[in-house]
Motif scaffolding. Structure first.
Motif, PDB file in Angstrom:
ATOM      1  N   ASN A  65       3.029  -2.411   8.702  1.00 58.04           N
ATOM      2  CA  ASN A  65       1.866  -1.584   8.387  1.00 58.04           C
ATOM      3  C   ASN A  65       0.961  -1.379   9.603  1.00 58.04           C
ATOM      4  O   ASN A  65       0.322  -0.335   9.731  1.00 58.04           O
ATOM      5  CB  ASN A  65       1.072  -2.205   7.237  1.00 58.04           C
ATOM      6  CG  ASN A  65       1.871  -2.233   5.946  1.00 58.04           C
ATOM      7  OD1 ASN A  65       2.959  -1.669   5.868  1.00 58.04           O
ATOM      8  ND2 ASN A  65       1.346  -2.900   4.930  1.00 58.04           N
ATOM      9  N   SER A  95      -4.575   0.179   6.902  1.00 61.96           N
ATOM     10  CA  SER A  95      -5.174   1.464   7.264  1.00 61.96           C
ATOM     11  C   SER A  95      -6.559   1.593   6.641  1.00 61.96           C
ATOM     12  O   SER A  95      -6.754   1.301   5.456  1.00 61.96           O
ATOM     13  CB  SER A  95      -4.296   2.607   6.750  1.00 61.96           C
ATOM     14  OG  SER A  95      -3.063   2.596   7.399  1.00 61.96           O
ATOM     15  N   LYS A  96      -7.487   2.077   7.471  1.00 60.23           N
ATOM     16  CA  LYS A  96      -8.896   2.153   7.074  1.00 60.23           C
ATOM     17  C   LYS A  96      -9.085   2.839   5.712  1.00 60.23           C
ATOM     18  O   LYS A  96      -9.719   2.311   4.812  1.00 60.23           O
ATOM     19  CB  LYS A  96      -9.617   2.957   8.152  1.00 60.23           C
ATOM     20  CG  LYS A  96     -11.048   2.638   8.322  1.00 60.23           C
ATOM     21  CD  LYS A  96     -11.622   3.473   9.448  1.00 60.23           C
ATOM     22  CE  LYS A  96     -12.347   2.597  10.423  1.00 60.23           C
ATOM     23  NZ  LYS A  96     -12.611   3.248  11.691  1.00 60.23           N
ATOM     24  N   LYS A 134      -2.523   1.252  17.645  1.00 63.33           N
ATOM     25  CA  LYS A 134      -3.536   1.716  16.683  1.00 63.33           C
ATOM     26  C   LYS A 134      -2.847   2.011  15.360  1.00 63.33           C
ATOM     27  O   LYS A 134      -1.773   2.623  15.334  1.00 63.33           O
ATOM     28  CB  LYS A 134      -4.216   3.009  17.182  1.00 63.33           C
ATOM     29  CG  LYS A 134      -5.031   2.828  18.455  1.00 63.33           C
ATOM     30  CD  LYS A 134      -6.273   1.976  18.242  1.00 63.33           C
ATOM     31  CE  LYS A 134      -7.011   1.712  19.553  1.00 63.33           C
ATOM     32  NZ  LYS A 134      -7.781   0.469  19.575  1.00 63.33           N
ATOM     33  N   THR A 135      -3.469   1.602  14.275  1.00 62.37           N
ATOM     34  CA  THR A 135      -2.896   1.842  12.948  1.00 62.37           C
ATOM     35  C   THR A 135      -3.359   3.196  12.435  1.00 62.37           C
ATOM     36  O   THR A 135      -4.569   3.465  12.443  1.00 62.37           O
ATOM     37  CB  THR A 135      -3.365   0.736  11.968  1.00 62.37           C
ATOM     38  OG1 THR A 135      -2.871  -0.508  12.447  1.00 62.37           O
ATOM     39  CG2 THR A 135      -2.837   0.971  10.570  1.00 62.37           C
ATOM     40  N   PRO A 136      -2.456   4.064  11.983  1.00 57.77           N
ATOM     41  CA  PRO A 136      -2.886   5.340  11.398  1.00 57.77           C
ATOM     42  C   PRO A 136      -3.903   5.091  10.272  1.00 57.77           C
ATOM     43  O   PRO A 136      -3.752   4.130   9.508  1.00 57.77           O
ATOM     44  CB  PRO A 136      -1.585   5.932  10.841  1.00 57.77           C
ATOM     45  CG  PRO A 136      -0.491   5.268  11.604  1.00 57.77           C
ATOM     46  CD  PRO A 136      -1.001   3.897  11.968  1.00 57.77           C
ATOM     47  N   ALA A 137      -4.920   5.975  10.194  1.00 60.72           N
ATOM     48  CA  ALA A 137      -6.002   5.748   9.229  1.00 60.72           C
ATOM     49  C   ALA A 137      -5.524   5.832   7.794  1.00 60.72           C
ATOM     50  O   ALA A 137      -6.086   5.226   6.890  1.00 60.72           O
ATOM     51  CB  ALA A 137      -7.120   6.759   9.467  1.00 60.72           C
ATOM     52  N   SER A 138      -4.493   6.605   7.548  1.00 58.63           N
ATOM     53  CA  SER A 138      -3.946   6.657   6.196  1.00 58.63           C
ATOM     54  C   SER A 138      -2.435   6.681   6.284  1.00 58.63           C
ATOM     55  O   SER A 138      -1.871   6.969   7.340  1.00 58.63           O
ATOM     56  CB  SER A 138      -4.452   7.886   5.461  1.00 58.63           C
ATOM     57  OG  SER A 138      -3.987   9.035   6.114  1.00 58.63           O
ATOM     58  N   ALA A 139      -1.813   6.357   5.192  1.00 54.30           N
ATOM     59  CA  ALA A 139      -0.348   6.262   5.200  1.00 54.30           C
ATOM     60  C   ALA A 139       0.131   6.251   3.767  1.00 54.30           C
ATOM     61  O   ALA A 139      -0.662   6.415   2.838  1.00 54.30           O
ATOM     62  CB  ALA A 139       0.067   4.980   5.910  1.00 54.30           C
ATOM     63  N   GLN A 169      -6.165  -6.383  13.070  1.00 54.49           N
ATOM     64  CA  GLN A 169      -6.224  -5.108  12.352  1.00 54.49           C
ATOM     65  C   GLN A 169      -7.481  -4.319  12.711  1.00 54.49           C
ATOM     66  O   GLN A 169      -7.433  -3.105  12.896  1.00 54.49           O
ATOM     67  CB  GLN A 169      -6.166  -5.373  10.843  1.00 54.49           C
ATOM     68  CG  GLN A 169      -6.013  -4.122  10.010  1.00 54.49           C
ATOM     69  CD  GLN A 169      -4.732  -3.358  10.276  1.00 54.49           C
ATOM     70  OE1 GLN A 169      -3.697  -3.659   9.732  1.00 54.49           O
ATOM     71  NE2 GLN A 169      -4.788  -2.345  11.133  1.00 54.49           N
ATOM     72  N   GLY A 197       1.147   2.219   9.546  1.00 54.57           N
ATOM     73  CA  GLY A 197       0.097   2.510   8.571  1.00 54.57           C
ATOM     74  C   GLY A 197       0.506   1.996   7.203  1.00 54.57           C
ATOM     75  O   GLY A 197       1.693   1.900   6.886  1.00 54.57           O
ATOM     76  N   GLY A 226      -8.103  -0.623  12.000  1.00 50.40           N
ATOM     77  CA  GLY A 226      -7.944  -0.780  10.555  1.00 50.40           C
ATOM     78  C   GLY A 226      -9.056  -1.624   9.966  1.00 50.40           C
ATOM     79  O   GLY A 226     -10.084  -1.865  10.622  1.00 50.40           O
TER      80      GLY A 226
END
Ligand code: AHM
Ligand code: MG
Length: 350
Positions: free
Chosen positions: A251, A316-317, A198-203, A284, A255, A289
């Motif tokens: 990424n 990231s979303k 899972k991609t962190p929502a922000s980074a 993604q 993220g 994402g």
């Protein structure tokens, strides 16, 4: 700890679907096999350049030395033709799609970029293979047609990539999450190493060829300005390898956002919808994402030609939402932070 190989993982997942025929599983296994062969050839890349001569030259055995992206293309094409599950392919390295005359009954078509970022081979930076699988829409038993390939990304039944870096890793999805497998060279198997990515929502990482800044669309300029704005002590990092697979992979795990906007040199964007953007967008989204061309979800773009290019913003979303939000902003860079805080995030990321 018990090791789960890629082939085993596919078999376990197939058992969860009693209706499954095993055709897609077989196809994925063959893509895994092809990537191991490409990996082997890549590991000799330095030797090929230094000892055996450059592409278009004749090596000591009197054979023509081919460029590695051509070799990778041939390997994938052959493995997929042998697979029995693939009625045709389209490749970034081929002008037109190739219908396999001896595989008319097969159910799937595969589109691929055999060696993405291949200019990086010369400097031993990571490169990758990207693939996208669709179920054919034409009648089984006949040669596959262009319509089988020109489907929207939403229709993909599987997608993934292999990154050839300090390790070799295969990452794929069939629409039930994203899983990553690292090649153990001692046993020659891809082993599950990154389950349910899972991609962190922000980074705080953005990836773009900033050398093109002056021809970026306004919202992208604003976004880049925002990332560089130090007034609130933000610490964004620019990370850009110039190999989509490598930039995307980082990424996806950590993220961030990868961007390739339309530029003066590439007015429609540089990257290809069918071979690069669709498969990465599928992965993604499955990893929580987002992926857009700035105004439209990548997976909803209706393709009109095989080698179609598109702008792409993926990662990231919250980053992708922020970038799209800048489309409607007319304030100066110093005010951007407040804009982001107040208008985009209910819970600021910073
Ligand atoms: P390729 O498919 O011909 O290798 O080109 C695609 C590559 C991507 O991997 C990468 O993201 C991009 O081109 C880099 O382009 P640039 O050098 O313009 O930044
Ligand atoms: Mg490419």
């Amino acid at each position: 700890m018990r090791v789960i190989t890629f082939d085993e993982f596919i078999a376990i997942n197939q058992e969860k679907h009693p209706e499954a025929t095993g055709e897609l599983s077989g196809l994925l296994r063959d893509i895994g096999l092809a990537s191991k062969i490409v990996n082997r050839d890549l590991s000799k890349a330095g030797l090929v350049d230094a000892i055996l001569g450059d592409a278009n030259e004749i090596n000591v055995q009197g054979e023509e030395v081919k460029k590695l992206d051509i070799i990778a293309n041939e390997v994938l094409k052959k493995c997929l033709q042998n697979s029995g599950q693939c009625c045709g392919i389209a490749s970034e390295e081929e002008e037109d799609f190739v219908a396999f005359k001896n595989r008319k009954k097969a159910k799937y078509v595969v589109l691929f970029d055999p060696l993405d970022g291949s200019s990086n081979i010369d400097v031993i930076a990571p490169v990758g293979t990207i693939f996208s699988v669709f179920e054919r829409v034409s009648k089984a038993g006949e040669l596959c047609t262009l319509e089988d390939f020109l489907q929207t990304g939403e229709k993909q039944v599987a997608a993934g990539y292999v990154i050839y870096g300090s390790s070799t890793m295969l990452v794929y999805t069939t629409g039930e999450g994203v899983n990553g497998f690292t090649l153990d060279p001692t046993i020659g198997e891809f082993c599950l190493s990154h389950p349910d990515i899972k991609t962190p929502a922000s980074a705080k990482t953005y990836s773009v060829n900033q050398g093109n800044y002056h021809s970026f669309p306004e919202n992208v300029k604003k976004f880049v300005d925002y990332c560089q704005d130090t007034t609130d002590k933000k610490a964004f990092s620019l990370r850009y390898i110039g190999s989509m697979v490598a930039d995307f992979h980082r990424n996806l795990l950590k993220g961030g956002i990868f961007m390739y906007p339309a530029t003066k040199d590439s007015p429609k964007g540089k990257l290809r919808l069918m071979y690069e953007c669709n498969p990465m967008a599928f992965l993604q989204e499955q990893a929580d994402g987002k992926a857009t061309n700035g105004t439209q979800r990548i997976l909803e773009i209706v393709p009109t030609k095989l080698h179609q290019r598109t702008a792409v913003y993926i990662g990231s979303k919250k980053f992708v939402e922020m970038l799209v939000g800048f489309n409607n902003v007319t304030i100066n860079p110093v005010e951007l932070f407040d804009f982001v805080k107040n208008k985009i995030f209910s819970n600021p990321i910073l």
